[in-house]
Enzyme design. Structure first.
Site, PDB file in Angstrom:
ATOM      1  N   ARG A  41      12.140  -5.303   5.159  1.00  0.00           N
ATOM      2  CA  ARG A  41      12.047  -3.975   4.530  1.00  0.00           C
ATOM      3  C   ARG A  41      12.669  -2.852   5.356  1.00  0.00           C
ATOM      4  O   ARG A  41      12.754  -2.929   6.573  1.00  0.00           O
ATOM      5  CB  ARG A  41      10.595  -3.651   4.164  1.00  0.00           C
ATOM      6  N   ARG A  98      -9.449   1.220   8.543  1.00  0.00           N
ATOM      7  CA  ARG A  98      -9.059  -0.135   8.911  1.00  0.00           C
ATOM      8  C   ARG A  98     -10.172  -0.847   9.670  1.00  0.00           C
ATOM      9  O   ARG A  98     -10.019  -2.025   9.994  1.00  0.00           O
ATOM     10  CB  ARG A  98      -7.821  -0.090   9.802  1.00  0.00           C
ATOM     11  N   ARG A 142      11.222  -0.207  10.675  1.00  0.00           N
ATOM     12  CA  ARG A 142      10.131   0.021  11.622  1.00  0.00           C
ATOM     13  C   ARG A 142      10.211  -0.940  12.790  1.00  0.00           C
ATOM     14  O   ARG A 142      10.472  -2.131  12.617  1.00  0.00           O
ATOM     15  CB  ARG A 142       8.788  -0.136  10.906  1.00  0.00           C
ATOM     16  N   ARG A 147      -0.251  -8.141  13.555  1.00  0.00           N
ATOM     17  CA  ARG A 147      -0.837  -7.173  12.614  1.00  0.00           C
ATOM     18  C   ARG A 147      -1.701  -7.885  11.575  1.00  0.00           C
ATOM     19  O   ARG A 147      -2.750  -7.381  11.180  1.00  0.00           O
ATOM     20  CB  ARG A 147       0.275  -6.356  11.960  1.00  0.00           C
ATOM     21  N   LYS A 200       0.833  -1.212   0.000  1.00  0.00           N
ATOM     22  CA  LYS A 200       0.000   0.000   0.000  1.00  0.00           C
ATOM     23  C   LYS A 200       0.867   1.262   0.000  1.00  0.00           C
ATOM     24  O   LYS A 200       0.642   2.172  -0.787  1.00  0.00           O
ATOM     25  CB  LYS A 200      -0.934   0.033   1.223  1.00  0.00           C
TER      26      LYS A 200
HETATM   27  P1  AMP Z   1       0.880   1.038   8.972  1.00  0.00           P
HETATM   28  O1  AMP Z   1       2.027   1.956   8.759  1.00  0.00           O
HETATM   29  O2  AMP Z   1      -0.300   1.396   8.126  1.00  0.00           O
HETATM   30  O3  AMP Z   1       1.261  -0.417   8.839  1.00  0.00           O
HETATM   31  O4  AMP Z   1       0.399   1.235  10.492  1.00  0.00           O
HETATM   32  C1  AMP Z   1       1.258   0.946  11.578  1.00  0.00           C
HETATM   33  C2  AMP Z   1       0.456   0.796  12.845  1.00  0.00           C
HETATM   34  O5  AMP Z   1      -0.228   2.018  13.136  1.00  0.00           O
HETATM   35  C3  AMP Z   1      -0.639  -0.260  12.797  1.00  0.00           C
HETATM   36  O6  AMP Z   1      -0.153  -1.554  13.090  1.00  0.00           O
HETATM   37  C4  AMP Z   1      -1.605   0.260  13.855  1.00  0.00           C
HETATM   38  O7  AMP Z   1      -1.133  -0.017  15.157  1.00  0.00           O
HETATM   39  C5  AMP Z   1      -1.532   1.755  13.648  1.00  0.00           C
HETATM   40  N1  AMP Z   1      -2.515   2.234  12.645  1.00  0.00           N
HETATM   41  C6  AMP Z   1      -2.256   2.820  11.438  1.00  0.00           C
HETATM   42  N2  AMP Z   1      -3.375   3.154  10.796  1.00  0.00           N
HETATM   43  C7  AMP Z   1      -4.396   2.762  11.617  1.00  0.00           C
HETATM   44  C8  AMP Z   1      -5.812   2.809  11.519  1.00  0.00           C
HETATM   45  N3  AMP Z   1      -6.431   3.319  10.418  1.00  0.00           N
HETATM   46  N4  AMP Z   1      -6.539   2.326  12.559  1.00  0.00           N
HETATM   47  C9  AMP Z   1      -5.940   1.805  13.659  1.00  0.00           C
HETATM   48  N5  AMP Z   1      -4.619   1.716  13.811  1.00  0.00           N
HETATM   49  C10 AMP Z   1      -3.841   2.188  12.798  1.00  0.00           C
END
Ligand code: AMP
Length: 227
Positions: free
Chosen positions: A135, A96, A169, A180, A21
């Site tokens: 990554r 999400r 990360r 996740r 994404k």
């Molecule tokens: P990402 O970078 O999109 O993989 O997000 C990293 C982490 O941020 C996720 O594992 C969640 O803990 C939190 N997070 C990001 N976007 C959301 C969302 N829309 N709703 C809830 N938690 C989020």
């Protein structure tokens, strides 16, 4: 063509962690002149700055869970109000949950806007753990890399900008990735049905090469923006 009277586009990329994404949103934002909005990036910035929202979100993010809908929706809504978002946005990592999808619909409706299209990047879970655990990104320009699939040409130096500051990360460890993926299947996967009901869902095979997926996505989005 987009003229001053057209409402800003809102594109959504759906898919599990590691589906691509962020990588694809970054390329699409450059190609279509749209703003990439990643709630993960916004939350990581909030954690780094230790804002109230950041302090509330930190432990959940480290464990691989989902941050509360109110916090995430507030952060997203604030960012969406910034003037640059009038160019249209690509949402990567939001919504999400069904509640977030409903909140987004309400936020957009209040502006006379609506979701343009929601694209589901379809991948297999087993491949995601390998993709995520290798990554890293350039801390200076944000270019993404992978130990196996896309290493830098010179070890430790960004191909795009030459910086030697690379970052990984904290939540990309295998055990956190599993949490996740679980959160994805429990909370986020049902969103495909939500957008399917609205006639807004498009599915795309996202197991192939980054360039091939980018080409398919661009064609799909070009069609969606024309309507
Ligand atoms: P990402 O970078 O999109 O993989 O997000 C990293 C982490 O941020 C996720 O594992 C969640 O803990 C939190 N997070 C990001 N976007 C959301 C969302 N829309 N709703 C809830 N938690 C989020």
């Amino acid at each position: 063509m987009d003229g001053p009277m057209t409402t800003p586009a809102t594109l959504i990329l759906l898919g599990p962690p590691g589906a691509g994404k962020g990588t694809q949103a970054r390329r699409l934002s450059a190609a279509f002149g749209l703003v990439q909005l990643s709630t993960g990036d916004l939350l990581r910035a909030a954690v780094a700055q230790q804002t109230e929202a950041g302090r509330a979100a930190e432990a959940v993010m480290t464990a691989g869970g989902l941050v509360g809908d109110e916090i995430v929706t507030a952060i997203l809504g604030e960012r969406l109000s910034a003037p640059d978002c009038a160019a249209g946005v690509i949402l990567d990592g939001f919504p999400r949950t069904t509640r977030q999808a409903e909140a987004l619909d309400a936020l957009l409706a209040a502006r006379g806007q609506a979701v343009t299209v929601a694209i589901s990047l379809e991948v297999q879970d087993q491949a995601m753990i390998a993709r995520i655990s290798g990554r890293y990104t350039c801390a200076a320009c944000g270019e993404g890399y992978h130990d196996t699939f896309k290493p830098t040409q010179t070890p430790g130096r960004c191909d795009a900008c030459g910086s030697d500051r690379m970052k990984r990360r904290a939540d990309d460890k295998a055990e956190t990735v599993r949490a996740r993926l679980l959160a994805y299947h429990a909370e986020t996967a049902p969103l495909t049905a939500y957008y399917e009901r609205l006639g807004l869902l498009r599915r795309l095979d996202a197991m192939g090469a980054i360039d091939a997926i980018a080409a398919d996505l661009s064609a799909l989005i070009a069609r969606a923006l024309k309507r």
